[in-house]
Scaffold this motif. Structure first.
Motif, short mmCIF file in Angstrom:
data_model
loop_
_atom_site.label_atom_id
_atom_site.label_comp_id
_atom_site.label_asym_id
_atom_site.label_seq_id
_atom_site.Cartn_x
_atom_site.Cartn_y
_atom_site.Cartn_z
N ARG A 34 6.74 14.96 -5.78
CA ARG A 34 7.22 15.78 -6.90
C ARG A 34 8.71 16.08 -6.78
NH1 ARG A 34 2.21 19.91 -6.97
NH2 ARG A 34 0.80 18.61 -8.20
N GLY A 35 9.22 16.15 -5.56
CA GLY A 35 10.63 16.46 -5.34
C GLY A 35 11.57 15.28 -5.56
N LEU A 36 11.03 14.11 -5.80
CA LEU A 36 11.88 12.92 -5.98
C LEU A 36 12.37 12.80 -7.42
CD1 LEU A 36 9.86 10.22 -4.01
CD2 LEU A 36 11.93 11.40 -3.27
N SER A 37 13.50 12.15 -7.57
CA SER A 37 14.00 11.84 -8.91
C SER A 37 13.16 10.71 -9.50
CB SER A 37 15.47 11.42 -8.83
OG SER A 37 15.56 10.19 -8.14
N ARG A 38 13.42 10.41 -10.74
CA ARG A 38 12.69 9.32 -11.40
C ARG A 38 12.92 7.99 -10.67
NH1 ARG A 38 12.63 8.20 -17.84
NH2 ARG A 38 11.11 6.53 -17.76
N GLU A 39 14.16 7.72 -10.29
CA GLU A 39 14.47 6.50 -9.56
C GLU A 39 13.84 6.51 -8.17
OE1 GLU A 39 16.96 8.42 -10.98
OE2 GLU A 39 17.14 7.20 -12.79
N GLY A 40 13.85 7.67 -7.53
CA GLY A 40 13.24 7.80 -6.21
C GLY A 40 11.74 7.54 -6.24
N ARG A 41 11.10 8.03 -7.31
CA ARG A 41 9.66 7.79 -7.47
C ARG A 41 9.38 6.30 -7.65
NH1 ARG A 41 7.52 12.69 -11.41
NH2 ARG A 41 7.99 14.36 -9.93
N ALA A 42 10.22 5.63 -8.44
CA ALA A 42 10.04 4.19 -8.66
C ALA A 42 10.23 3.42 -7.35
CB ALA A 42 11.01 3.68 -9.72
N GLN A 43 11.23 3.82 -6.56
CA GLN A 43 11.46 3.15 -5.28
C GLN A 43 10.30 3.41 -4.30
OE1 GLN A 43 15.27 4.59 -4.02
NE2 GLN A 43 16.41 3.16 -5.33
N ALA A 44 9.78 4.64 -4.29
CA ALA A 44 8.66 4.98 -3.41
C ALA A 44 7.42 4.18 -3.78
CB ALA A 44 8.38 6.48 -3.47
N ARG A 45 7.19 4.04 -5.07
CA ARG A 45 6.03 3.26 -5.53
C ARG A 45 6.19 1.80 -5.13
NH1 ARG A 45 2.57 3.86 -10.74
NH2 ARG A 45 3.27 5.96 -10.38
N LYS A 46 7.38 1.25 -5.32
CA LYS A 46 7.65 -0.15 -4.99
C LYS A 46 7.52 -0.39 -3.49
CE LYS A 46 10.74 -3.20 -6.96
NZ LYS A 46 12.08 -3.59 -7.43
N ALA A 47 7.92 0.58 -2.67
CA ALA A 47 7.86 0.44 -1.22
C ALA A 47 6.46 0.71 -0.67
CB ALA A 47 8.85 1.39 -0.56
N GLY A 48 5.52 1.14 -1.52
CA GLY A 48 4.16 1.40 -1.07
C GLY A 48 4.00 2.74 -0.37
N ARG A 49 4.94 3.68 -0.63
CA ARG A 49 4.90 4.97 0.05
C ARG A 49 4.01 5.99 -0.63
NH1 ARG A 49 10.45 7.20 1.36
NH2 ARG A 49 9.19 8.47 2.74
N ILE A 50 3.42 5.64 -1.80
CA ILE A 50 2.50 6.58 -2.45
C ILE A 50 1.10 5.98 -2.60
CG2 ILE A 50 4.35 7.79 -3.68
CD1 ILE A 50 3.49 6.25 -6.20
N ASP A 51 0.83 4.90 -1.85
CA ASP A 51 -0.47 4.25 -1.94
C ASP A 51 -1.61 5.20 -1.57
OD1 ASP A 51 0.82 1.98 -2.72
OD2 ASP A 51 0.65 0.97 -0.77
N ALA A 52 -1.46 5.93 -0.46
CA ALA A 52 -2.52 6.85 -0.03
C ALA A 52 -2.71 7.96 -1.04
CB ALA A 52 -2.19 7.41 1.35
N LEU A 53 -1.63 8.42 -1.62
CA LEU A 53 -1.70 9.47 -2.64
C LEU A 53 -2.45 8.98 -3.87
CD1 LEU A 53 -0.71 12.34 -3.34
CD2 LEU A 53 1.34 11.29 -4.29
N MET A 54 -2.17 7.75 -4.29
CA MET A 54 -2.83 7.19 -5.47
C MET A 54 -4.31 6.91 -5.22
SD MET A 54 0.19 4.74 -6.91
CE MET A 54 -0.74 4.22 -8.33
N ARG A 55 -4.67 6.61 -3.96
CA ARG A 55 -6.08 6.38 -3.64
C ARG A 55 -6.84 7.69 -3.44
NH1 ARG A 55 -3.88 2.15 -0.24
NH2 ARG A 55 -3.91 3.61 1.48
N GLY A 56 -6.13 8.80 -3.45
CA GLY A 56 -6.78 10.09 -3.24
C GLY A 56 -7.08 10.40 -1.80
N GLU A 57 -6.40 9.72 -0.89
CA GLU A 57 -6.66 9.94 0.54
C GLU A 57 -5.94 11.17 1.06
OE1 GLU A 57 -5.59 6.31 2.50
OE2 GLU A 57 -7.22 5.20 1.56
N LEU A 58 -4.88 11.60 0.40
CA LEU A 58 -4.15 12.79 0.83
C LEU A 58 -4.66 13.99 0.07
CD1 LEU A 58 -0.52 11.40 1.04
CD2 LEU A 58 -2.13 11.74 2.88
N GLU A 59 -5.06 15.01 0.78
CA GLU A 59 -5.59 16.22 0.16
C GLU A 59 -4.44 17.01 -0.46
OE1 GLU A 59 -8.84 17.59 0.48
OE2 GLU A 59 -9.58 15.73 1.31
N PRO A 60 -4.66 17.57 -1.63
CA PRO A 60 -3.62 18.44 -2.19
C PRO A 60 -3.51 19.70 -1.33
CG PRO A 60 -5.48 18.28 -3.69
CD PRO A 60 -5.77 17.40 -2.52
N ARG A 61 -2.29 20.15 -1.12
CA ARG A 61 -2.07 21.33 -0.26
C ARG A 61 -2.02 22.59 -1.07
NH1 ARG A 61 2.47 18.83 3.72
NH2 ARG A 61 1.16 17.22 4.54
#
Length: 131
Positions: free
Chosen positions: A104-131
């Motif tokens: 949530r703290g990333l910019s729009r470009e940062g979110r796109a780069q994180a998605r491309k790098a595979g850094r939100i895969d666990a989040l998208m699969r629901g493996e990370l619990e919301p805090r």
């Protein structure tokens, strides 16, 4: 055509066909019995297929069966994990996964780069619990 030549020609043709295909038939019977018994069959290059052919030119099921029973059974314990390619495999190639707050703290470009790098895969699969 003479009366006696037709049966002789048939017999000769049958013998020729059996000679030509008996090795292939024996090899097929070996593979089938090995698969049924759950054993590894040595390469056909190392087998004398003539030993598995009967006097009539057909595969000898008894000779094949006794050979197959002499082979060692496959071990149920595999030396390597058999689940390769079935889902996520973890390891060092997995980049640091972002938490929901970090994302949530990333910019729009940062979110796109994180998605491309595979850094939100666990989040998208629901493996990370919301805090």
């Amino acid at each position: 055509m003479r009366a006696g030549s037709l049966p002789a020609a048939r017999a000769e043709t049958r013998a020729t066909v059996l000679t030509e295909f008996s090795g292939r038939l024996a090899q097929a019977e070996l593979r089938a019995q090995a698969a049924t018994a759950g054993v590894d069959l040595p390469k056909a290059d190392y087998l004398n297929l003539d030993a598995f052919i009967g006097d009539d030119g057909a595969p000898d099921a008894d000779a094949i069966g006794s050979f197959i029973s002499s082979l060692p059974q496959l071990s149920s314990d595999r030396a390597f994990a058999q689940n390769i390619g079935l889902g996520r495999q973890g390891g060092t190639s997995n980049p640091h996964q972002l938490t929901r707050e970090e994302y949530r703290g990333l910019s729009r470009e940062g979110r796109a780069q994180a998605r491309k790098a595979g850094r939100i895969d666990a989040l998208m699969r629901g493996e990370l619990e919301p805090r």
